[in-house]
Design a protein around this motif. Structure first.
Motif, PDB file in Angstrom:
ATOM      1  N   ARG A 172      22.590 -37.343  30.273  1.00 14.19           N
ATOM      2  CA  ARG A 172      22.401 -37.878  31.803  1.00 14.19           C
ATOM      3  C   ARG A 172      21.175 -37.521  32.713  1.00 14.19           C
ATOM      4  NH1 ARG A 172      28.077 -36.698  32.350  1.00 14.19           N
ATOM      5  NH2 ARG A 172      27.329 -35.196  33.950  1.00 14.19           N
ATOM      6  N   ARG A 173      20.881 -36.297  32.659  1.00 16.56           N
ATOM      7  CA  ARG A 173      19.760 -35.692  33.393  1.00 16.56           C
ATOM      8  C   ARG A 173      18.768 -35.733  32.486  1.00 16.56           C
ATOM      9  NH1 ARG A 173      21.168 -35.050  38.469  1.00 16.56           N
ATOM     10  NH2 ARG A 173      22.935 -34.136  38.894  1.00 16.56           N
ATOM     11  N   LYS A 174      18.519 -35.570  31.506  1.00 21.86           N
ATOM     12  CA  LYS A 174      17.081 -35.633  30.678  1.00 21.86           C
ATOM     13  C   LYS A 174      16.875 -37.084  30.139  1.00 21.86           C
ATOM     14  CE  LYS A 174      16.112 -31.372  31.953  1.00 21.86           C
ATOM     15  NZ  LYS A 174      14.787 -31.215  32.499  1.00 21.86           N
ATOM     16  N   PHE A 175      17.889 -37.633  29.283  1.00 22.15           N
ATOM     17  CA  PHE A 175      17.504 -38.742  28.653  1.00 22.15           C
ATOM     18  C   PHE A 175      18.046 -40.170  29.258  1.00 22.15           C
ATOM     19  CE2 PHE A 175      18.475 -35.187  25.349  1.00 22.15           C
ATOM     20  CZ  PHE A 175      17.318 -34.557  25.619  1.00 22.15           C
ATOM     21  N   ARG A 232      21.700 -41.849  24.236  1.00 20.64           N
ATOM     22  CA  ARG A 232      21.889 -40.965  23.066  1.00 20.64           C
ATOM     23  C   ARG A 232      20.467 -40.574  22.234  1.00 20.64           C
ATOM     24  NH1 ARG A 232      23.280 -40.120  17.816  1.00 20.64           N
ATOM     25  NH2 ARG A 232      23.098 -42.335  17.517  1.00 20.64           N
ATOM     26  N   LEU A 233      19.651 -41.721  22.254  1.00 20.25           N
ATOM     27  CA  LEU A 233      18.597 -41.511  21.414  1.00 20.25           C
ATOM     28  C   LEU A 233      17.330 -41.751  22.384  1.00 20.25           C
ATOM     29  CD1 LEU A 233      19.255 -44.055  18.424  1.00 20.25           C
ATOM     30  CD2 LEU A 233      19.511 -41.428  18.423  1.00 20.25           C
ATOM     31  N   LEU A 234      15.968 -40.800  22.085  1.00 19.65           N
ATOM     32  CA  LEU A 234      14.908 -40.946  22.509  1.00 19.65           C
ATOM     33  C   LEU A 234      13.977 -41.660  21.807  1.00 19.65           C
ATOM     34  CD1 LEU A 234      16.088 -38.090  23.947  1.00 19.65           C
ATOM     35  CD2 LEU A 234      13.591 -37.545  24.575  1.00 19.65           C
ATOM     36  N   ASP A 242      16.993 -38.074  17.805  1.00 20.26           N
ATOM     37  CA  ASP A 242      18.235 -37.759  17.875  1.00 20.26           C
ATOM     38  C   ASP A 242      18.817 -36.572  18.367  1.00 20.26           C
ATOM     39  OD1 ASP A 242      20.975 -37.596  18.004  1.00 20.26           O
ATOM     40  OD2 ASP A 242      21.392 -38.977  16.064  1.00 20.26           O
ATOM     41  N   PRO A 243      19.014 -36.081  19.556  1.00 20.10           N
ATOM     42  CA  PRO A 243      19.053 -34.733  20.069  1.00 20.10           C
ATOM     43  C   PRO A 243      20.275 -34.249  19.492  1.00 20.10           C
ATOM     44  CG  PRO A 243      18.581 -36.228  22.055  1.00 20.10           C
ATOM     45  CD  PRO A 243      18.629 -36.838  20.607  1.00 20.10           C
ATOM     46  N   ASP A 244      21.286 -34.896  19.328  1.00 19.55           N
ATOM     47  CA  ASP A 244      22.598 -34.439  18.747  1.00 19.55           C
ATOM     48  C   ASP A 244      22.483 -34.006  17.443  1.00 19.55           C
ATOM     49  OD1 ASP A 244      23.653 -34.930  21.142  1.00 19.55           O
ATOM     50  OD2 ASP A 244      24.875 -36.682  20.565  1.00 19.55           O
ATOM     51  N   LEU A 270      10.578 -32.440  21.523  1.00 14.36           N
ATOM     52  CA  LEU A 270      11.709 -32.827  22.391  1.00 14.36           C
ATOM     53  C   LEU A 270      11.442 -32.330  23.876  1.00 14.36           C
ATOM     54  CD1 LEU A 270      14.627 -33.881  22.762  1.00 14.36           C
ATOM     55  CD2 LEU A 270      15.458 -31.792  22.502  1.00 14.36           C
ATOM     56  N   TYR A 271      10.770 -31.283  24.042  1.00 14.19           N
ATOM     57  CA  TYR A 271      10.434 -31.065  25.563  1.00 14.19           C
ATOM     58  C   TYR A 271       9.286 -31.854  25.995  1.00 14.19           C
ATOM     59  CZ  TYR A 271       8.936 -27.956  29.549  1.00 14.19           C
ATOM     60  OH  TYR A 271       8.656 -27.520  30.673  1.00 14.19           O
ATOM     61  N   PHE A 272       8.307 -32.115  25.367  1.00 14.10           N
ATOM     62  CA  PHE A 272       7.203 -33.230  25.493  1.00 14.10           C
ATOM     63  C   PHE A 272       7.916 -34.631  25.715  1.00 14.10           C
ATOM     64  CE2 PHE A 272       3.682 -30.851  22.834  1.00 14.10           C
ATOM     65  CZ  PHE A 272       3.304 -30.155  24.088  1.00 14.10           C
ATOM     66  N   LEU A 273       8.712 -35.026  25.083  1.00 17.78           N
ATOM     67  CA  LEU A 273       9.273 -36.415  25.219  1.00 17.78           C
ATOM     68  C   LEU A 273      10.216 -36.142  26.564  1.00 17.78           C
ATOM     69  CD1 LEU A 273      10.288 -37.209  21.607  1.00 17.78           C
ATOM     70  CD2 LEU A 273       8.322 -38.247  23.129  1.00 17.78           C
ATOM     71  N   SER A 274      10.841 -35.297  26.798  1.00 14.51           N
ATOM     72  CA  SER A 274      11.446 -35.279  28.015  1.00 14.51           C
ATOM     73  C   SER A 274      10.684 -35.062  29.360  1.00 14.51           C
ATOM     74  CB  SER A 274      12.483 -33.711  27.993  1.00 14.51           C
ATOM     75  OG  SER A 274      13.233 -33.719  26.906  1.00 14.51           O
ATOM     76  N   ASN A 275       9.333 -34.851  29.157  1.00 15.12           N
ATOM     77  CA  ASN A 275       8.435 -34.988  29.920  1.00 15.12           C
ATOM     78  C   ASN A 275       7.277 -35.879  29.741  1.00 15.12           C
ATOM     79  OD1 ASN A 275       9.281 -32.368  31.730  1.00 15.12           O
ATOM     80  ND2 ASN A 275       9.683 -31.731  29.957  1.00 15.12           N
TER      81      ASN A 275
END
Length: 225
Positions: A118-121, A125-127, A135-137, A159-164
């Protein structure tokens, strides 16, 4: 993903940390209100697991401070107090969830994953970015449906780059997020450069349509190409 566990009971704290680390999270801890306050002012986290009953302060007061500092931060109250008033107060102050003790670690993992989605993606479920899917899970990365073989740090960096995405990420912020507060003991950022070099090479070899841009003297920025 980086998690702060605020818990004063040593046995519970140890169990939570070991379980979360097995899920490949970067985990830091605080056993007191004072220690937690110091942590949240020094470092950024994706999710905080917060006990209400701390020996030197009220966890709800800490929650209020957290939300003033960063309204987008994911917070799960983890407490032996199961009173309706405490739950309502925590949710009204901005907590994302409330998990009463005792609980199974599998439930904790599910709650953390839900909050992070909810907060990051944005609830997904997928970025996805062009032909790249994360797939973070499952902690997998695919380009054109072909899975990349990334080590743990390469995956965490991506993952950090894609979250930002489309934001400037400083070297310090990246280091703290992927390596935790141990980054303070590092003499240089050479180990970060090495991981990013390898990550870029693997992405290029698989034809990933994104670019990790180096902003000289500051950090990095990821954009679709």
């Amino acid at each position: 993903m980086k998690i702060l566990v605020v818990e004063d009971e040593p046995g519970m704290l140890d169990n939570m940390v070991r379980s979360l680390e097995e899920e490949k999270y970067v985990v830091e801890t605080a056993a007191t209100y004072e220690a937690a306050t110091e942590k949240i002012h020094l470092y950024k986290y994706d999710c905080i697991l917060l006990d209400i009953g701390l020996p030197d302060g009220n966890g709800l007061t800490l929650l209020e401070e957290l939300k003033k500092q960063d309204a987008t931060l994911g917070v799960i109250i983890v407490s032996a107090k199961n009173a309706v008033d405490d739950k309502v107060a925590g949710l009204n102050l901005g907590a994302d969830d409330y998990l009463p003790k005792p609980f199974h670690m599998a439930e904790l993992h599910a709650r953390v994953k839900s909050v992070l989605r909810r907060r990051k993606f944005e609830g997904n479920r997928l970025l996805e970015l062009n032909n790249l899917t994360v797939d973070p899970d499952e902690r997998t990365v695919c380009v054109n449906d072909v899975q990349l073989a990334l080590n743990r740090k390469e995956y965490d960096i991506l993952l950090y780059f894609l979250s930002n995405r489309n934001r400037l990420v400083s070297k310090t912020a990246l280091g703290e997020h992927v390596w935790g507060d141990q980054i303070d003991e590092a003499d240089s950022f050479d180990f970060i450069y090495s991981q990013i070099k390898n990550l870029r090479k693997k992405l290029k070899e698989h034809g990933a349509q994104l670019e990790i841009q180096a902003i000289y003297g500051i950090g990095y920025k990821v954009q679709a190409t």
